[in-house]
Every structure is written in structure tokens, then in C-alpha cells.
Design a protein around this motif. Structure first.
Motif, mmCIF file in Angstrom:
data_model
loop_
_atom_site.group_PDB
_atom_site.id
_atom_site.type_symbol
_atom_site.label_atom_id
_atom_site.label_comp_id
_atom_site.label_asym_id
_atom_site.label_seq_id
_atom_site.Cartn_x
_atom_site.Cartn_y
_atom_site.Cartn_z
ATOM 1 N N LEU A 1 0.843 -1.366 0.002
ATOM 2 C CA LEU A 1 -0.053 -0.212 -0.034
ATOM 3 C C LEU A 1 0.960 1.294 -0.123
ATOM 4 O O LEU A 1 1.622 1.364 0.501
ATOM 5 N N PRO A 2 0.647 2.410 -0.720
ATOM 6 C CA PRO A 2 -0.801 2.407 -1.483
ATOM 7 C C PRO A 2 -0.634 2.292 -3.068
ATOM 8 O O PRO A 2 -1.127 2.739 -3.864
ATOM 9 N N LEU A 3 0.462 1.273 -3.496
ATOM 10 C CA LEU A 3 0.750 1.054 -4.646
ATOM 11 C C LEU A 3 -0.002 0.117 -5.539
ATOM 12 O O LEU A 3 -0.695 0.032 -6.558
ATOM 13 N N VAL A 4 0.041 -1.242 -5.080
ATOM 14 C CA VAL A 4 -0.230 -2.444 -5.680
ATOM 15 C C VAL A 4 -0.818 -3.596 -4.595
ATOM 16 O O VAL A 4 -0.236 -3.624 -3.712
ATOM 17 N N ARG A 5 -1.623 -4.357 -5.309
ATOM 18 C CA ARG A 5 -2.256 -5.567 -4.503
ATOM 19 C C ARG A 5 -2.373 -6.832 -5.402
ATOM 20 O O ARG A 5 -2.923 -6.655 -6.763
ATOM 21 N N VAL A 6 -1.608 -7.913 -4.997
ATOM 22 C CA VAL A 6 -1.441 -9.130 -6.095
ATOM 23 C C VAL A 6 -2.377 -10.053 -5.242
ATOM 24 O O VAL A 6 -2.251 -10.441 -4.137
ATOM 25 N N TYR A 7 -3.332 -10.667 -6.054
ATOM 26 C CA TYR A 7 -4.014 -11.608 -5.460
ATOM 27 C C TYR A 7 -3.519 -13.114 -5.812
ATOM 28 O O TYR A 7 -2.672 -13.266 -6.951
ATOM 29 N N LYS A 8 -4.002 -14.187 -5.099
ATOM 30 C CA LYS A 8 -3.325 -15.346 -5.162
ATOM 31 C C LYS A 8 -3.768 -16.011 -6.733
ATOM 32 O O LYS A 8 -2.957 -17.176 -7.065
ATOM 33 N N ASP A 9 -4.830 -15.475 -7.373
ATOM 34 C CA ASP A 9 -5.328 -15.963 -8.507
ATOM 35 C C ASP A 9 -4.446 -15.428 -9.627
ATOM 36 O O ASP A 9 -4.551 -15.768 -10.827
ATOM 37 N N GLY A 10 -3.496 -14.609 -9.428
ATOM 38 C CA GLY A 10 -2.569 -13.836 -10.246
ATOM 39 C C GLY A 10 -3.119 -12.563 -10.538
ATOM 40 O O GLY A 10 -2.296 -11.686 -11.424
ATOM 41 N N THR A 11 -4.429 -11.995 -10.333
ATOM 42 C CA THR A 11 -4.765 -10.815 -10.690
ATOM 43 C C THR A 11 -3.942 -9.617 -10.163
ATOM 44 O O THR A 11 -3.777 -9.739 -8.924
ATOM 45 N N ILE A 12 -3.708 -8.678 -10.656
ATOM 46 C CA ILE A 12 -3.020 -7.403 -10.434
ATOM 47 C C ILE A 12 -3.816 -6.324 -10.091
ATOM 48 O O ILE A 12 -4.291 -6.014 -11.332
ATOM 49 N N GLU A 13 -4.089 -5.422 -9.156
ATOM 50 C CA GLU A 13 -4.678 -4.206 -8.905
ATOM 51 C C GLU A 13 -3.538 -3.288 -8.401
ATOM 52 O O GLU A 13 -3.154 -3.198 -7.637
ATOM 53 N N ARG A 14 -3.464 -2.181 -9.752
ATOM 54 C CA ARG A 14 -2.790 -1.145 -9.161
ATOM 55 C C ARG A 14 -3.663 -0.089 -8.621
ATOM 56 O O ARG A 14 -4.711 0.396 -9.254
ATOM 57 N N LEU A 15 -3.317 0.333 -7.316
ATOM 58 C CA LEU A 15 -4.181 1.163 -6.739
ATOM 59 C C LEU A 15 -3.903 2.680 -6.792
ATOM 60 O O LEU A 15 -4.826 3.790 -6.331
ATOM 61 N N ALA A 16 -2.664 3.167 -7.468
ATOM 62 C CA ALA A 16 -2.275 4.436 -7.692
ATOM 63 C C ALA A 16 -1.606 4.862 -9.035
ATOM 64 O O ALA A 16 -0.804 5.553 -8.908
ATOM 65 N N ASP A 17 -2.414 4.222 -9.940
ATOM 66 C CA ASP A 17 -1.779 4.349 -11.363
ATOM 67 C C ASP A 17 -2.657 5.669 -12.049
ATOM 68 O O ASP A 17 -3.688 5.437 -12.062
ATOM 69 N N PRO A 18 -2.159 6.629 -12.368
ATOM 70 C CA PRO A 18 -2.772 7.695 -12.799
ATOM 71 C C PRO A 18 -3.163 7.366 -14.166
ATOM 72 O O PRO A 18 -2.468 6.706 -14.931
ATOM 73 N N PRO A 19 -3.986 8.033 -14.876
ATOM 74 C CA PRO A 19 -4.560 7.977 -16.437
ATOM 75 C C PRO A 19 -3.390 8.163 -17.209
ATOM 76 O O PRO A 19 -2.569 9.121 -16.886
ATOM 77 N N TYR A 20 -3.494 7.596 -18.485
ATOM 78 C CA TYR A 20 -2.575 8.003 -19.596
ATOM 79 C C TYR A 20 -2.971 9.228 -20.325
ATOM 80 O O TYR A 20 -4.267 9.519 -20.559
ATOM 81 N N VAL A 21 -2.165 9.847 -21.125
ATOM 82 C CA VAL A 21 -2.608 10.826 -21.633
ATOM 83 C C VAL A 21 -1.745 10.806 -23.253
ATOM 84 O O VAL A 21 -0.913 10.251 -23.125
ATOM 85 N N PRO A 22 -2.495 11.263 -24.235
ATOM 86 C CA PRO A 22 -1.659 11.169 -25.498
ATOM 87 C C PRO A 22 -0.791 12.297 -25.639
ATOM 88 O O PRO A 22 -0.746 13.382 -25.049
#
Length: 214
Positions: A13-34
Motif C-alpha cells: 500500500l498504496p501502490l499495488v495489490r496482488v491476488y493469489k489467482d494472479g490478478t494485479i490491482e494497481r491502486l495508484a496508477d494515474p491516467p494515460y494522456v496522448p
């Protein structure tokens, strides 16, 4: 992102969470811009995205320049704990836009592969590949070929990116860049370093959980 509901394997925390099924949840990833092919109204900097290899890409930032003006080159490595942020995120796009304008440098902001899908040394290798691409005459983007001063190549980065700069500096001392080009300088902004064992008040569990690199 909506609640996953699965069992957590690793949580930083507060960056990322990894689940045992392999799913990755990024908690503080800002949006992309062109990128902006037309000069930014506030800084006059233009930007575009380029592909370096199947694994590495970058965003170029070109400040105002004449056709005969040669600009120093800055290869930049973004921060984000090796696991969040991007060369294409809003915060780093804005920062590189302003940095290119203030320094008068043509910036190459590197998009490297992130942990935990790609643990270290992947980011180190990707960023080394990007630096070699910049130095290689046959690979150069027209912006670099027309405006870049290859006698003034700098590297820089923040946080995890500064850690990468440190690694690249060690590597460039042992391996020659294409054409025998030399780095003119480097800067490390708020560098992040870590080891297998905590020191002093450092937390007992940190990025080493996500980055199994020794």
C-alpha cells in the motif's frame, strides 16, 4: 477498479495489490494522456510516441528549436516503485513537458516493463536497451537525428527511475555504448534503494516482495 473479492497474496500500500489467482490491482496508477504533435500552448514543447522494440517504447519531447540547432539529449526513467506510473501518464507527461522546456533538452522518456508481471532486472535491461537505441545511429528517430547533440547525452530519473539511473551508470562503466558515445552527466531525484533485509526504521515488508532480484 472495483473490489476484486479474492484472497490477497502480496499487498504494498498504496501502490499495488496482488491476488493469489494472479490478478494485479494497481491502486495508484494515474491516467494515460496522448502526446501532442502540435507545440504545447504553455511551453512550446511537442511530443510523440515511438517504438524501440517489442518490449520498450518511449515518448519524445522536443522543445522549440531551429533546424540547425542541436539540443542536449536527456534519457529519462520515470518513478513509481517499479510497479506503477508510466512515461505516458498524466503526471510524467506534464513533468517532462516542463523539464524539456526549462532545460532546452530533447527528452526521451522511457516506457519500461513493470513489476510484478516483470520483476527486476527487466526494467534495468529495458532501460539499457533504450539508451543503446538512442546512441545507435541506424536506429535514430528523425527528431533525434535532426536536433540531437550526441556529445551531450544525459540520463535522469526519479525514485525508482533514479535507482535505474544508478544501475545504468554501473553498466555503462563496463559496457560501451554504440559508436563509443559517452554520457555527459546524470541526475538522481529522490532515489529509491532497497535490499533483502530492512535497515533501521524501514518496514519489514516492501518492494522486495514484488521484486525478487538479488
Amino acid at each position: 477498479m472495483a473490489s476484486h473479492g479474492g484472497e490477497v497474496a502480496i499487498e504494498l500500500l498504496p501502490l499495488v495489490r496482488v491476488y493469489k489467482d494472479g490478478t494485479i490491482e494497481r491502486l495508484a496508477d494515474p491516467p494515460y494522456v496522448p502526446p501532442s504533435s502540435t507545440p504545447d500552448k504553455d511551453t512550446g514543447v511537442s511530443s510523440k510516441d515511438i517504438v524501440i522494440s517489442s518490449n520498450v517504447s518511449a515518448r519524445l519531447f522536443l522543445p522549440k528549436a531551429t533546424s540547425t540547432q542541436k539540443l542536449p539529449l536527456l534519457v529519462y526513467y520515470h518513478g513509481g516503485g517499479f510497479c506503477i506510473e508510466s512515461a505516458f501518464s498524466a503526471v510524467h507527461h506534464l513533468y517532462l513537458n516542463r523539464l524539456a522546456a526549462a532545460s532546452g533538452a530533447l527528452a526521451v522518456s522511457v516506457e519500461y516493463r513493470r513489476a510484478p508481471e516483470h520483476p527486476l532486472p527487466t526494467a534495468y535491461d529495458d532501460c539499457w536497451e533504450a539508451l543503446r537505441w538512442v546512441a545507435e545511429p541506424t536506429q535514430r528517430d528523425p527528431w533525434l537525428g535532426e536536433h540531437g547533440d550526441f556529445g551531450r547525452i544525459f540520463i535522469g530519473g526519479d525514485s525508482a527511475g533514479a535507482n535505474i539511473v544508478h544501475n545504468i551508470l554501473m553498466r555503462v562503466s563496463m559496457e560501451e555504448l554504440p559508436g563509443g558515445l559517452k554520457l555527459a552527466g546524470a541526475f538522481l531525484t529522490h532515489p529509491y534503494f532497497f535490499g533483502s533485509e530492512p535497515i533501521g526504521s524501514e518496514p519489514k515488508h516492501g518492494l522486495e516482495q514484488l521484486l525478487p532480484y538479488r
